[in-house]
Design an enzyme around this catalytic site. Sequence first.
Site, PDB file in Angstrom:
ATOM      1  N   ALA A  70       0.492  -0.898   0.207  1.00 53.96           N
ATOM      2  CA  ALA A  70       0.004  -0.059  -0.019  1.00 53.96           C
ATOM      3  C   ALA A  70       0.683   1.122   0.224  1.00 53.96           C
ATOM      4  O   ALA A  70       1.997   1.090   1.146  1.00 53.96           O
ATOM      5  CB  ALA A  70      -0.799   0.254   1.017  1.00 53.96           C
ATOM      6  N   GLY A 113       1.346  -5.381   1.238  1.00 56.80           N
ATOM      7  CA  GLY A 113       0.686  -6.033   0.401  1.00 56.80           C
ATOM      8  C   GLY A 113       1.303  -6.425  -1.110  1.00 56.80           C
ATOM      9  O   GLY A 113       0.964  -7.064  -2.393  1.00 56.80           O
ATOM     10  N   GLU A 116       1.223 -10.093  -0.017  1.00 57.11           N
ATOM     11  CA  GLU A 116       0.269 -10.504  -0.526  1.00 57.11           C
ATOM     12  C   GLU A 116      -0.429 -10.275  -2.020  1.00 57.11           C
ATOM     13  O   GLU A 116      -1.366 -10.850  -2.249  1.00 57.11           O
ATOM     14  CB  GLU A 116      -1.207  -9.143   0.532  1.00 57.11           C
ATOM     15  N   GLU A 136       3.348  -5.400   8.511  1.00 59.54           N
ATOM     16  CA  GLU A 136       2.092  -4.223   8.934  1.00 59.54           C
ATOM     17  C   GLU A 136       2.015  -3.835  10.372  1.00 59.54           C
ATOM     18  O   GLU A 136       2.122  -2.876  10.664  1.00 59.54           O
ATOM     19  CB  GLU A 136       0.667  -4.879   8.044  1.00 59.54           C
TER      20      GLU A 136
END
Length: 264
Positions: A70, A113, A116, A136
């Site tokens: 992100a 992310g 991910e 995170e």
Amino acid sequence: MDQENDSPVVLRTLSERVALVTINRPKARNAINSEVANLLEEVLKKTECNPEIDVVILTGSGGTVFSAGADLKEVAAGRFSSLFTECGGFAGFVHAKRRKPWIAAVDGLALAGGCEIALACDLIVASESAEFGLPEVSRGLIASAGGLYRLTRSLPKVLAIELILTAGRLPAARAMAFGLVNRITEDGCAVDAAHDLALQISVNAPLAVRESLGIARLSYDLSEEALQKMSEESQERLMVTKDFTEGPKAFAEKRNPEWSRVGI
């Protein structure tokens, strides 16, 4: 099908039946902002609808970062939700429904992310310097885009939990040893190695590949009884396609099959 190279998400034909999608924000470490999320979802839909594409490779530009996840500037500005799309979830990708196989070609870092996104792909090819991690918690966040359970399914539970709680990184060699990565290649060669893998997939019957992949993806989620029922239903769908007879016929005639890609 090729897009302009100044777009933050670039789609181009890599070879017959194989497409390459590149997250193209190297100055921002290929971080995901709202534009990337919307474009990646759009590109995914295009590849799903294009009968000329059987396999898709996903990578990041620049050669040092696959994606840092992100865009924290967006998060700090209160626009975290804009990094998610209604159909695809984070980056317009991690929870998108798709039938075709995607291969993550990871050169450098796949963090937060970005990790991910790689985990949401079906296969991962990594360069020697690649590292994976979900940092995170070091920013007061959680890996809410699938990382908490996909990493735990892909690695030994205790190792995955250690990485999640310490915000640590997993080098490519160790990721390979534990089965997170399919192949390791020299730095800068992840896309080439992923392409080789994609070509091995694309010579097979695409309908059978998609049906097989759909069941394999659910192997952790359903009972053996449910998976067997799905397998039988898939076989029944394949039996009425031209490809179901073309494969055995080509074998008997000692030639390469000519897949019709018509059916399911």
